[in-house]
Structure formats: C-alpha cells, structure tokens
Scaffold this active site. Sequence first.
Site, PDB file in Angstrom:
ATOM      1  N   GLU A  43      -5.815  -4.688  10.564  1.00  0.00           N
ATOM      2  CA  GLU A  43      -5.123  -3.736  10.704  1.00  0.00           C
ATOM      3  C   GLU A  43      -5.385  -2.733  11.725  1.00  0.00           C
ATOM      4  OE1 GLU A  43      -2.825  -2.611   6.847  1.00  0.00           O
ATOM      5  OE2 GLU A  43      -4.262  -1.472   6.851  1.00  0.00           O
ATOM      6  N   HIS A  71      -9.682   1.168   4.470  1.00  0.00           N
ATOM      7  CA  HIS A  71      -8.325   1.406   4.985  1.00  0.00           C
ATOM      8  C   HIS A  71      -8.822   2.270   6.191  1.00  0.00           C
ATOM      9  CE1 HIS A  71      -4.395   2.746   5.984  1.00  0.00           C
ATOM     10  NE2 HIS A  71      -4.251   1.525   5.579  1.00  0.00           N
ATOM     11  N   GLY A 130       2.533  -0.911   4.330  1.00  0.00           N
ATOM     12  CA  GLY A 130       2.612   0.551   4.048  1.00  0.00           C
ATOM     13  C   GLY A 130       4.057   1.282   3.780  1.00  0.00           C
ATOM     14  N   ASN A 137       0.963  -0.919   0.161  1.00  0.00           N
ATOM     15  CA  ASN A 137      -0.043   0.122   0.095  1.00  0.00           C
ATOM     16  C   ASN A 137       0.825   1.182  -0.098  1.00  0.00           C
ATOM     17  OD1 ASN A 137      -1.727   1.963   0.484  1.00  0.00           O
ATOM     18  ND2 ASN A 137      -2.345   1.371   2.305  1.00  0.00           N
ATOM     19  N   TRP A 138       1.235   1.752  -1.098  1.00  0.00           N
ATOM     20  CA  TRP A 138       2.238   2.901  -1.350  1.00  0.00           C
ATOM     21  C   TRP A 138       1.666   4.231  -0.802  1.00  0.00           C
ATOM     22  CZ3 TRP A 138       5.169   2.921  -6.665  1.00  0.00           C
ATOM     23  CH2 TRP A 138       5.746   1.979  -6.753  1.00  0.00           C
ATOM     24  N   LYS A 139       0.504   4.115  -0.419  1.00  0.00           N
ATOM     25  CA  LYS A 139      -0.306   5.542   0.019  1.00  0.00           C
ATOM     26  C   LYS A 139       0.257   6.477  -0.781  1.00  0.00           C
ATOM     27  CE  LYS A 139      -0.548   3.395   4.657  1.00  0.00           C
ATOM     28  NZ  LYS A 139      -0.416   3.413   6.053  1.00  0.00           N
ATOM     29  N   SER A 197       2.952  -1.609  10.629  1.00  0.00           N
ATOM     30  CA  SER A 197       3.937  -1.536  11.087  1.00  0.00           C
ATOM     31  C   SER A 197       4.995  -2.771  10.823  1.00  0.00           C
ATOM     32  CB  SER A 197       4.418  -1.116  12.414  1.00  0.00           C
ATOM     33  OG  SER A 197       4.049   0.116  12.682  1.00  0.00           O
ATOM     34  N   GLY A 243       1.557   2.715  10.781  1.00  0.00           N
ATOM     35  CA  GLY A 243       2.428   3.882  10.813  1.00  0.00           C
ATOM     36  C   GLY A 243       2.920   4.332  11.850  1.00  0.00           C
TER      37      GLY A 243
HETATM   38  P1  PGA Z   1       2.244   0.621   7.752  1.00  0.00           P
HETATM   39  O1  PGA Z   1       0.887   0.710   7.167  1.00  0.00           O
HETATM   40  O2  PGA Z   1       2.854  -0.592   7.155  1.00  0.00           O
HETATM   41  O3  PGA Z   1       3.005   2.030   7.079  1.00  0.00           O
HETATM   42  O4  PGA Z   1       2.076   0.734   9.258  1.00  0.00           O
HETATM   43  C1  PGA Z   1       0.186  -0.336   6.998  1.00  0.00           C
HETATM   44  C2  PGA Z   1      -1.163  -0.017   6.094  1.00  0.00           C
HETATM   45  O5  PGA Z   1      -1.823   1.023   6.545  1.00  0.00           O
HETATM   46  O6  PGA Z   1      -1.858  -0.524   5.312  1.00  0.00           O
END
Ligand code: PGA
Length: 260
Positions: free
Chosen positions: A178, A95, A244, A9-11, A223, A184
């Site tokens: 999640e 999400h 992410g 998930n590149w956000k 994370s 994050g």
């Molecule tokens: P993260 O995000 O790996 O940066 O914690 C995961 C996600 O939100 O899909």
Amino acid sequence: MRTPLMAANWKLYNVTVEESTAEARGIALASAASSCEVVICPPFPYLPLVKEAIENSKVKLGAQNVFWEERGGFTSQVSPVILKELGCEYVIIGHSETRGRFGVSSISEDLLSYFSETDETVNLKVRAVLKHGLKPIICVGETIEERKAGKQDEVVSYQIQTALKQVEDIKDIVVAYEPVWAIGTGEFCDPSEANRIIGLIRDKIREIYGSSADEVRILYGGSVDPTNIASFMAQEEIDGALVGRASAKAETFSKIINYS
Ligand code: PGA
C-alpha cells in the site's frame, strides 16, 4: 494456485449500528457470486455485529489492529485472544494509518514514535497473531517523499524483512503493498508498477523461505475502486486488494469482489 483475497478495511467509514449492519449484509449477499475470498474488517466494537450480519455467507471477519500482549495492564489495547474469541480470522497489521501517518501526518517526526507503531512493533504483532491462529495482513509501502527519492524498493524490502523476523511458518501470512501516497487520495499506483513491487516483495520472501513464497498472497491497496480493480487483478503477481473507502458501501464493494 493462490485464491484471490478481497479485504474490506472499513477504517472509520461506517459508524452507526444501522449502516454497519446494512452494508455487511449487502456484502454478504454479493459474496455468493464472487470467486474471491472476502473479508470485512470493521472497527473493534462492531466485530460481533458484523459477525452476525455475515453469518451463513462466505465472508470472513477481520480486525483493523491488535496488541501483541495477551493480557495485563495495557489500557485501551485489544489482545489477539479477544480477536480469536470474537471470531476473527484476519488482522490488519502495520497499516500506514496506525504507523501514524494518516496520509500526510501533521504530527512532527519526533513525536510520531509516541503515537505510532514501528517496524519492530509490527513484527511483535505478526508473531503474536500467528501464535493465536490468526492470519496477519501485513501492510508495507513507501511515502511520497521516499518514492521521490527513489527509495521505494529499499523501504518496502526493509519493512517486509523486519515484519517477518523470527517468523517460521508463512503459510497464513498475507502481505498488502500500500503506497502511502495512494491511500485515500484517488491517485492509485500504476498497476504494472504495483506488480513490479509485489514481485520484489515475493523475491524477498523467497530469499528467506524458498518456494513457500509462492503460496503467500500479496495484495495491492490504495484507491482501489470498481473502475480500476480489473487492471490490478490482470497483473500476474497481484493476488487481491485491500480496499478502504470503496469497501464501506456494499454497492461499490460488490463490484470489486465480482470484478470479473
Ligand atoms: P483506500 O484505502 O482504498 O481508501 O485508498 C486503502 C487502505 O488504506 O487500506
């Protein structure tokens, strides 16, 4: 046997054409050695660019969101038809960041509903993408307040049951557990606790769909990084990860997709 799935998930981490192309190419190269199915979900405008960069590799294309209507007066929205036309196979739905939380949201609860999706809109999206032959990655997870109040099982059960309302066939469905507090933050969920909740999600799905629940892949997200991926993948119920921050750079995501 469920094939493990690693979804990037590149956000909004890769934002230039140059970095998006380079990182997608790097992941495509590394995917050759991986025993997992690998997906990259870039921001909408970069779907064609990433599609080109992953050509001739086993990496699949996914989107970070979708709208439930096909066409009409819906300014700024992206239809499942468009995603299909652009070569997407997967779509992230529900999400916590599109549910309006962005980790700890500064938007007040009464305004939040205007900006974010709900369990009901998640359900509309799930049904819309299935209708168009796309595979939803349905995100569920509790906030820190909900966990402190001991409500995580209840919250997650409600989210998954609502997301699947009026869904008949679950063979193309992926779920991602999640916990919002783990996204994050660097504070990942204890792998055995993630395994317990994922087992609970599978039980809920089994209550509705019987033994087909055993074919649904349920991922952990929050994370995940190269140092902890193996401990998640060692858990019986965990079928992969939604990643992410650590997915945006080929150097780190390569270690995740080749964790074993
Ligand atoms: P993260 O995000 O790996 O940066 O914690 C995961 C996600 O939100 O899909």
